[in-house]
Design a protein around this motif. Structure first.
Motif, PDB file in Angstrom:
ATOM      1  N   LEU A  69      51.859  17.768  -3.014  1.00 45.61           N
ATOM      2  CA  LEU A  69      52.439  17.286  -4.265  1.00 45.61           C
ATOM      3  C   LEU A  69      51.450  16.383  -4.989  1.00 45.61           C
ATOM      4  O   LEU A  69      50.914  15.435  -4.407  1.00 45.61           O
ATOM      5  N   VAL A  70      51.228  16.680  -6.257  1.00 49.34           N
ATOM      6  CA  VAL A  70      50.392  15.842  -7.123  1.00 49.34           C
ATOM      7  C   VAL A  70      51.301  15.273  -8.213  1.00 49.34           C
ATOM      8  O   VAL A  70      51.661  15.977  -9.154  1.00 49.34           O
ATOM      9  N   SER A  71      51.688  14.028  -8.064  1.00 50.39           N
ATOM     10  CA  SER A  71      52.641  13.430  -8.998  1.00 50.39           C
ATOM     11  C   SER A  71      51.991  13.023 -10.310  1.00 50.39           C
ATOM     12  O   SER A  71      52.589  13.132 -11.387  1.00 50.39           O
ATOM     13  N   PHE A  72      50.736  12.548 -10.241  1.00 49.56           N
ATOM     14  CA  PHE A  72      50.058  12.048 -11.431  1.00 49.56           C
ATOM     15  C   PHE A  72      48.656  12.642 -11.519  1.00 49.56           C
ATOM     16  O   PHE A  72      48.021  12.931 -10.497  1.00 49.56           O
ATOM     17  N   ASP A  73      48.166  12.798 -12.737  1.00 49.63           N
ATOM     18  CA  ASP A  73      46.771  13.196 -12.891  1.00 49.63           C
ATOM     19  C   ASP A  73      45.884  11.951 -12.814  1.00 49.63           C
ATOM     20  O   ASP A  73      46.372  10.831 -12.620  1.00 49.63           O
ATOM     21  N   ARG A  74      44.590  12.102 -12.966  1.00 46.58           N
ATOM     22  CA  ARG A  74      43.686  10.980 -12.756  1.00 46.58           C
ATOM     23  C   ARG A  74      43.786   9.914 -13.838  1.00 46.58           C
ATOM     24  O   ARG A  74      43.273   8.802 -13.664  1.00 46.58           O
ATOM     25  N   PHE A  75      44.476  10.247 -14.938  1.00 49.44           N
ATOM     26  CA  PHE A  75      44.668   9.263 -16.000  1.00 49.44           C
ATOM     27  C   PHE A  75      45.988   8.518 -15.884  1.00 49.44           C
ATOM     28  O   PHE A  75      46.286   7.644 -16.692  1.00 49.44           O
ATOM     29  N   GLY A  76      46.810   8.897 -14.889  1.00 46.93           N
ATOM     30  CA  GLY A  76      48.096   8.248 -14.700  1.00 46.93           C
ATOM     31  C   GLY A  76      49.252   8.948 -15.367  1.00 46.93           C
ATOM     32  O   GLY A  76      50.379   8.442 -15.355  1.00 46.93           O
ATOM     33  N   ASN A  77      49.008  10.134 -15.938  1.00 41.53           N
ATOM     34  CA  ASN A  77      50.098  10.893 -16.549  1.00 41.53           C
ATOM     35  C   ASN A  77      50.917  11.583 -15.460  1.00 41.53           C
ATOM     36  O   ASN A  77      50.380  12.123 -14.497  1.00 41.53           O
TER      37      ASN A  77
END
Length: 546
Positions: A69-77
């Motif tokens: 699971l990837v909840s956020f991208d590297r920018f915090g979205n």
């Protein structure tokens, strides 16, 4: 001369390079019976790939490397995406490409569902977990047909043979996948206890959802059918991953489940916070709307369990045909022959019943077929899925310690074996559904009697079992407490009828003697068949290489 310890001896070679379809005699006969030889030939490329070393390796890798699971991208979205191993995508691309999703619903082939059922069984030999999103995609279409406009929008993409992974608008995709969300923390199978709320918007038929779903498989799918409480009662809703405007819908993936088996598949908990949805069917008719989806997924539970049985007995029979002990090949040992023959009988009984139900889907407009499907689906799901763990455990034991290590694939099969008995209603839920069908829809009783009656007089043990079941049906006292007993009796009689009519005499005799004749002591490998019959059954079930 000393032995070279670097070289393994007296080990069975891996079962690779065989055609999973054509080496399964019971499946070939069922497909030919309900469709044609041409369908078998069409499915052979799928069978060869499923039985290849490449297919086996991708199945093992997809299970070894769990979804992430990837909840956020590297920018915090917030993105709520799931990453899969490349082997998952390899399996999905080919499963969808072979038409195992919703393709039968748009096909002109009069045997489309039999073709798909046989293909689903065969392709599941590679790895069963990825069958879940494929199954839900297949099952979504009957429910979507409640609303013509929604069905026209989604069905062509669901029926596509192109696997197009990624979160994008449906208009930008060549193919889409469907999921389903009914279970909640407080309810489980008691979906009328659901608390997810559907609030109407200013646009007719559109709602915002607030709540949670405790089990939603494949959260990367493109569209979901969910149940929620609308002002008019429990209703069914279509929830797309991406809104018509192109923006992502608000589906928060809380976590992925850490499960006993089915490890390649991402089962998740979802939360809705103003999630956009379209109502499917009338308010308060949610269960009735989604019930056709449930029926189709129950069929796939039976097919999936039958596939696990077949894979297990194939591995066991292959192993004993190549492993020697105490002076001879294991397959020549009388007791091992009895065990493998018993496994084969169980597998063939599951296969003939599963394919008979698939044939009933191809003839949905026939009143007898519709009534039989209504009662036989829950009883088959109860019986076949319930017997799978016991059967696969015995098959694992045929390999001894070799079967207990991951490389053998038997642990994967064994961990998967309880799943189908739990999903789409546990054993109790399905047994009670059989009672519900019998009490509310008298035509289902008639359909079962007519179907098992086609073998009347062919085997005295079957005749007695049918009579005993009819007596149980007539005794309505304490019906709920006897629901499992009745469902098991009805399923075994239906299997016996099919085997007596269509399978070799030695298979039918072994089944009727053990499952219906009182000779079965609850332990596999206790058949009273002659040595010649046991050998014939083992030979029939053992895979062969081209």
């Amino acid at each position: 001369m000393r032995a070279d310890n670097r070289v393994a001896t007296n080990q069975a070679p891996p079962l690779v390079g065989h055609d999973v379809v054509t080496s399964d005699t019971a499946l070939v006969e069922a497909v030919t019976r309900h469709a044609s030889d041409a369908v078998v030939a069409d499915l052979s490329p799928l069978g060869l790939l499923a039985g290849s070393e490449e297919g086996r390796e991708h199945g093992m890798l997809a299970n070894r490397h769990h979804p992430e699971l990837v909840s956020f991208d590297r920018f915090g979205n917030r993105v709520d995406e799931v990453r899969f191993h490349p082997s998952w995508h390899w399996l999905m691309e080919r499963g969808v490409g072979f038409g195992l999703g919703a393709t039968p619903w748009t096909s002109d082939d009069q045997h489309a569902h039999v073709r798909r059922a046989a293909g689903f069984m065969a392709w599941s030999h590679t790895e069963p977990g990825h069958g879940c999103p494929i199954s839900m995609t297949y099952a979504a279409v009957p429910a979507l047909r409640t609303d013509d406009a929604i069905a026209k929008e989604w069905t062509p993409k669901l029926a596509s043979t192109t696997y197009d992974f990624g979160v994008r608008p449906v208009a930008d995709k060549a193919g889409v996948l469907a999921g389903m969300g009914m279970t909640e923390k407080q309810g489980g199978s008691d979906v009328r206890a659901n608390v997810t709320e559907a609030v109407p918007t200013a646009v007719d038929g559109e709602y915002e959802l607030f709540g949670h779903k405790w089990f939603t498989s494949a959260p990367m799918n493109d569209v979901f059918l969910v149940l929620a409480q609308a002002p008019g009662g429990l209703s069914c809703f279509l929830v797309p991953r991406v809104l018509p405007s192109g923006e992502r819908n608000r589906l928060d993936v809380v976590r992925l489940k850490d499960k006993l088996g089915n490890r390649s598949n991402a089962s998740s908990e979802l939360e809705f916070h103003g999630t956009w949805a379209q109502r499917l069917g009338d308010e308060g008719r949610g269960v009735r709307t989604i019930i056709e989806m449930v029926a189709a997924t129950r069929l796939d539970c039976v097919l999936g369990s039958a596939s696990l049985m077949r894979r297990a007995v194939a591995e066991a029979s292959w192993h004993v045909a190549h492993r020697s002990a105490f002076g001879s090949v294991l397959a020549d040992k009388p007791l091992m022959q009895n065990v493998v023959a018993d496994l084969a009988v169980e597998s063939e009984a599951a296969t003939v019943l599963a394919m008979r139900l698939a044939a009933a889907v191809d003839r949905r407009s026939d009143p007898h077929e519709a009534a039989l499907r209504r009662v036989a689906l829950p009883l088959a799901k109860f019986w076949v899925c319930k017997r799978t763990p016991m059967m696969t455990a015995e098959a694992l034991e045929c390999l001894g310690g070799n079967g207990y290590v991951e490389e053998s694939v038997m642990p994967l099969i064994y961990r998967e074996s309880p799943l189908n008995s739990v999903w789409e209603g546990s054993g109790n839920v399905n047994a009670l559904d059989v009672l519900r069908a019998l009490s509310r829809e008298p035509e289902t009783v008639t359909a079962w009697i007519e179907e098992v009656g086609l073998a009347q007089g062919a085997d005295a043990r079957l005749d007695r079992a049918i009579q005993s079941t009819l007596e149980t049906l007539a005794d309505t006292g304490a019906a709920e407490g006897q629901a499992r007993r009745l469902a098991g009796q009805m399923a075994a009689c239906l299997q016996g009828s099919l085997l007596v009519r269509f399978s070799p005499p030695e298979v039918a005799d072994a089944f009727c003697g053990s499952r219906l004749g009182g000779e079965y002591g609850g332990t596999l490998g206790t058949l009273t068949s002659s040595p010649a019959d046991l050998r014939a059954i083992v030979t029939r079930t053992t895979p062969t290489l081209p």
